[in-house]
Design an enzyme around this catalytic site. Structure first.
Site, PDB file in Angstrom:
ATOM      1  N   LYS A   1      64.691  37.337  57.088  1.00 11.65           N
ATOM      2  CA  LYS A   1      64.036  38.501  57.669  1.00 11.65           C
ATOM      3  C   LYS A   1      64.468  38.724  59.106  1.00 11.65           C
ATOM      4  CE  LYS A   1      61.206  41.953  57.893  1.00 11.65           C
ATOM      5  NZ  LYS A   1      61.540  43.202  57.204  1.00 11.65           N
TER       6      LYS A   1
ATOM      7  N   SER B   1      86.058  57.689  61.855  1.00 10.51           N
ATOM      8  CA  SER B   1      85.015  56.806  61.316  1.00 10.51           C
ATOM      9  C   SER B   1      84.099  57.551  60.345  1.00 10.51           C
ATOM     10  CB  SER B   1      84.236  56.167  62.467  1.00 10.51           C
ATOM     11  OG  SER B   1      85.072  55.262  63.167  1.00 10.51           O
TER      12      SER B   1
END
Length: 454
Positions: A198, A145
């Site tokens: 948000k 990864s």
């Protein structure tokens, strides 16, 4: 607590098992449990802590360790899992590049990956340093990864043996709904925010479909960045990466070599020997190897001189000083040119149809980073879509009027869409037959009015 929650829900490029371990530690904290660090240390068979390891220099080769879970800074999770700070890895890479005793650099990695934050930046530093001195990565046990994202940026990637695990190319993010947990503790959190997106995937309420889509878009974007980086570093197409490398699989030993993820199998000692012998060259930079003691000018008695300052070197050997400073300038120019090429390529990776002029201006300004360019292009694209939507709304036909059958004293059925479409087509053919033209919106509006009054 919110800081821990932010860490857990942030995007990760890491093995699933390691992320589960981190989430378990978070869950224990959420339940109010105090983690017995001594017990954890005993179970791990080693003391906790992620003290930064200084790199060592062997035969002119700087060996920089990158061991354990990668994060920008050390934290509780890196204490438990063993961790590497990407900030410190970048610091060591730059230090080794500037160290006159270092001829080449070996990144020694054993890591399941880590947070996406800081990973791309560390890979970029690997590329910058690789323009000055040869940089090679060795995966020793595991390089997955985010660890592979960083390691692949080297000139070459090797694994220590046939059991080393490589890959797990992908990105994962999670949503933690803590509202039920808070309810059980008699707590209710109300978030006050501005901006539609948000808190679209806030942790104090179940995840909505819109929130899921927003998180998925973010993860997909980061995954695209990962795939593009691997394609560039390994010199293959993104299609090749997607087909053979980046489906999240782990490749073991020769499998990783066959898939093109690594260049071969070699031990740490073997790679140090090959680097010390100058087998790996700096791409595109004609920088001579630093002088060894045998190359230094000697005193009248035949002993190597001990020179500690520039002025002393200028007095003893002006020609050598000129050569060293010329090499340093060449290295700096090569690094600058490589960094600028990387910046331009990074900006071009975010190109979108219709925003060619913006991309050209961002490449030309010499300062906009690829991440900043992505934000500007995305903002411009959203503005263009909003403008397009506004224009389509203005051209759309008005709502169908509700007509009344006056003779019957009741309501008349409104014309169907099929009737309006058929009449609109007739009106457009009539207009064309008379040498004119009629847009579909105008024709549909006229057809609706006619049919409503028939």
């Amino acid at each position: 607590m919110n800081r821990l929650l932010d860490v857990v829900t942030a995007p990760w490029a890491i093995l699933p098992a390691k992320l589960s371990e981190i989430v378990a530690a978070y869950d224990a904290r959420m339940l109010g449990e105090q983690i017995d660090l001594q017990a954890v240390a005993a179970s791990l068979g080693r003391p906790l802590g992620s003290e930064p390891q200084d790199y060592e220099i062997v035969d002119g080769v700087a060996i920089i360790p990158m061991m354990g879970t990668i994060a920008r800074r050390a934290n509780l999770f890196s204490d438990i899992s063993g961790g590497a700070s990407s900030d410190l890895v970048m610091r060591d890479l730059r230090s080794a590049a500037a160290n006159s005793r270092v001829n080449s650099i070996l990144l020694h990695a054993d890591t399941p990956g880590g947070t996406v934050a800081g990973t791309q930046q560390t890979a970029n530093v690997m590329r910058e340093v690789g323009a000055v001195k040869p940089v090679v990565t060795l995966g020793d046990g595991l390089i997955a990864s985010a660890g592979y994202w960083i390691g692949a940026a080297a000139q070459a990637v090797f694994i220590a043996d046939g059991t080393t695990q490589v890959g797990s190319i992908g990105v994962v993010s999670s949503h933690r709904d803590v509202s039920r947990s808070e309810e059980m503790r008699g707590v209710k959190t109300t978030e006050i925010y501005a901006g539609k997106y948000k808190r679209i995937a806030g942790s104090y309420a179940p995840l909505s479909e819109e929130g899921r889509a927003s998180v998925q878009d973010y993860v997909d974007y980061l995954y695209g960045q990962f795939v593009q980086a691997v394609a560039e570093y390994r010199g293959v197409s993104t299609e090749k990466v997607l087909a053979d490398m980046a489906d999240g699989r782990i490749f073991v030993g020769q499998q990783a070599v066959d898939a093109g993820l690594v260049d071969g199998i070699a031990t740490l000692d073997q790679l140090v020997g090959r680097l010390a012998a100058g087998e790996f060259k700096t791409p595109g930079a004609a920088v001579p190897r630093p002088k060894t003691r045998a190359d230094m000018p000697t005193s009248p008695k035949g002993n190597s001189m001990s020179i500690t300052t520039r002025d002393e070197l200028a007095a003893e050997s002006p020609a050598l000083l000129q050569e060293i400073e010329s090499a340093a300038r060449a290295a700096g120019e090569a690094a600058g040119a490589t960094a600028e090429r990387a910046r331009i390529l990074g900006i071009e990776a975010h190109a979108m149809v219709g925003h060619e002029a913006l991309i050209a201006s961002l490449k030309a300004d010499g300062k906009t980073t690829p991440d900043q360019a992505a934000a500007q292009v995305l903002g411009a694209h959203r503005a263009a879509l909003a403008k397009q939507a506004s224009g389509q709304a203005a051209e759309a036909p008005p709502p169908l009027p509700a007509s009344v059958d006056a003779s019957a004293g009741g309501k008349k059925d409104a014309p169907t869409k099929a009737q309006i479409a058929a009449r609109a087509a007739e009106l457009r053919r009539e207009a064309e037959a008379n040498g004119g033209s009629l847009s579909y919106a105008a024709a549909a509006t006229q057809a609706a009015k006619e049919l409503a009054h028939d």
